[in-house]
Design a protein around this motif. Structure first.
Motif, PDB file in Angstrom:
ATOM      1  N   GLN A 298       7.550  -0.257  11.202  1.00 45.27           N
ATOM      2  CA  GLN A 298       6.650  -0.105  10.057  1.00 45.27           C
ATOM      3  C   GLN A 298       7.252   0.838   9.017  1.00 45.27           C
TER       4      GLN A 298
ATOM      5  N   SER B 148       7.881  -0.192   5.138  1.00 46.79           N
ATOM      6  CA  SER B 148       7.362   0.618   4.038  1.00 46.79           C
ATOM      7  C   SER B 148       8.479   0.999   3.074  1.00 46.79           C
TER       8      SER B 148
ATOM      9  N   LYS C 274       8.799   0.080  -0.946  1.00 45.54           N
ATOM     10  CA  LYS C 274       9.012   1.104  -1.960  1.00 45.54           C
ATOM     11  C   LYS C 274      10.314   0.875  -2.725  1.00 45.54           C
TER      12      LYS C 274
ATOM     13  N   CYS D 294       3.558  -8.148   4.215  1.00 44.51           N
ATOM     14  CA  CYS D 294       3.430  -6.713   4.477  1.00 44.51           C
ATOM     15  C   CYS D 294       2.033  -6.214   4.124  1.00 44.51           C
TER      16      CYS D 294
ATOM     17  N   GLN E 114       0.087   2.317   5.665  1.00 47.28           N
ATOM     18  CA  GLN E 114       1.130   2.789   4.750  1.00 47.28           C
ATOM     19  C   GLN E 114       1.937   1.630   4.175  1.00 47.28           C
ATOM     20  N   VAL E 115       2.257   0.661   5.010  1.00 49.55           N
ATOM     21  CA  VAL E 115       3.011  -0.517   4.553  1.00 49.55           C
ATOM     22  C   VAL E 115       2.182  -1.320   3.554  1.00 49.55           C
TER      23      VAL E 115
ATOM     24  N   ALA F 221       2.133   0.421   0.198  1.00 46.49           N
ATOM     25  CA  ALA F 221       3.423   0.300  -0.492  1.00 46.49           C
ATOM     26  C   ALA F 221       3.620  -1.110  -1.047  1.00 46.49           C
TER      27      ALA F 221
END
Length: 392
Positions: free
Chosen positions: A88, A92, A96, A128, A135-136, A139
């Protein structure tokens, strides 16, 4: 690599260096550890505790520099693989990295669109968003919003041919309840990107996805999440209607539309527990960051009207929030707060009725505008402290 511990130490130092990483420092780092070597180490997953997290943090910071971002087009296969990684943290990072690419493309949007299309990046971002951890997903959402910021990117997100594997309506109907909420959240975020994006979403009837979800009483948590998203779609829409995205000379509507807008705001406020528009504004600005962002946009547009300016100035809490540089911690939040502050200050300067009233003498909008959009900590002089010496 014979000794990955050297890379771990260097990557950690680079990632957590307290100052700004310049292009020269990036160049020096890459001379010691070329990017292919770093990527290979990330993919090989040496049995070195903390190596993956250090490399992810290092690359994330590296790609945010001008030099680092300029290297991304050469390593799009890495981005493509990263978006499909089991880790993960790596997924992420890949999301980004797409954002860094789009932020540093020097307005060459055709090149950006070509890279996104050639390496099948957008469908992977959607995956994703739907299947990644929190968090993924966040992003991926940021990267897709950035892609929607130019016409060629909008064509990727909303192609002229409907029904493909990136059709948001189809995806929402086929994924889990969590994935569906995330897709609906994406629709709301895209709606706020620009007038053209809002128009496209409206023409594709994507807002009806939210309406349909509210009618679905099978999952209360999903319904509550969608209601919150709708509350956010309404604030952004009101910001668009009131002129937040229009040029300075076109903010005010015609007389009939202006009266309808004023009546709408006052009637909605009177039916709420807050009773007045100013009460509603305070309530909105006390919500979480996404709602506040929509609230800033709404106020930025509405404050050009004298009635709205009077409502804002009648609540010191509104001024306190909007003029406080510590309220927001993200770049987009800081800029939205600052733009709202500028709009209030401008309306104050143009309104002799409000500016002349001594009741508004304490309003700090002008000072806040001078401080700029980003968090500024006031310099505090060291003060001597006199105390009795300790004796042993």
């Amino acid at each position: 690599m014979d000794d990955p511990s050297q890379l771990l130490e260097a990557a950690t130092d680079f990632a957590y260096y307290p100052g700004v990483q310049s292009d020269d420092s990036v160049r020096d780092f890459l001379n010691r550890f070329p990017l292919p070597l770093i990527i290979n180490a990330l993919q090989t997953q040496f049995d070195v505790p903390g190596l993956e997290n250090a490399l992810v943090a290092c690359l994330e910071r590296l790609f945010k520099t001008k030099l680092g971002a300029s290297l991304i087009p050469q390593y799009m296969p890495f981005v493509q693989v990263g978006l499909q990684a089991d880790s993960q943290a790596v997924r992420s990072l890949a999301c980004k990295t797409v954002t860094c690419l789009l932020e540093n493309i020097d307005n060459d949007y055709k090149v950006a669109a070509h890279l996104i299309t050639e390496f099948n990046i957008y469908p992977l971002l959607l995956d994703c968003l739907i299947n990644g951890n929190e968090q993924v997903a966040a992003a991926a959402m940021d990267a897709i919003k950035k892609l929607a910021g130019f016409a060629e990117g909008m064509e990727i997100i909303f192609p002229s041919t409907k029904g493909g594997d990136t059709d948001l309506g189809i995806i929402a109907s086929q994924c889990s309840s969590l994935g569906r909420v995330r897709v609906l959240a994406l629709v709301v975020k895209l709606f706020s990107v620009s007038r053209s994006a809002a128009s496209t979403i409206n023409s594709l009837n994507l807002l009806k996805l939210l309406e349909a979800e509210i009618r679905n009483t099978d999952d209360t948590l999903v319904t509550l999440s969608v209601l919150e998203l709708l509350y956010e779609a309404a604030l952004h829409a009101l910001g668009n209607i009131s002129g937040e995205t229009r040029s300075e000379n076109n903010v005010i509507l015609n007389a009939e539309a202006e009266e309808n807008l004023r009546r709408l705001v006052y009637e909605k406020a009177s039916r709420s527990s807050k009773l007045t528009p100013s009460g509603l504004f305070v309530s909105v600005l006390q919500q979480d960051s996404e709602i506040r962002l929509a609230g800033y946009r709404m106020i930025s547009g509405l404050v050009a009207r004298p009635w709205c300016l009077m409502e804002i100035c009648s609540k010191q809490d509104i001024i306190n929030i909007v003029t406080d540089p510590t309220t927001e911690t993200t770049k987009i939040g800081m800029e939205a707060r600052y733009n709202c502050c500028k709009a209030i200050n401008k309306s104050l300067a143009q309104s002799s009725r409000v500016s002349a009233d001594p009741a508004f003498a304490g309003i700090a909008a002008k000072e806040a505008v001078g401080m700029g959009p980003y968090l500024v900590r006031k310099h505090v002089e060291a003060q001597p402290i006199v105390k009795t010496a300790e004796r042993f």
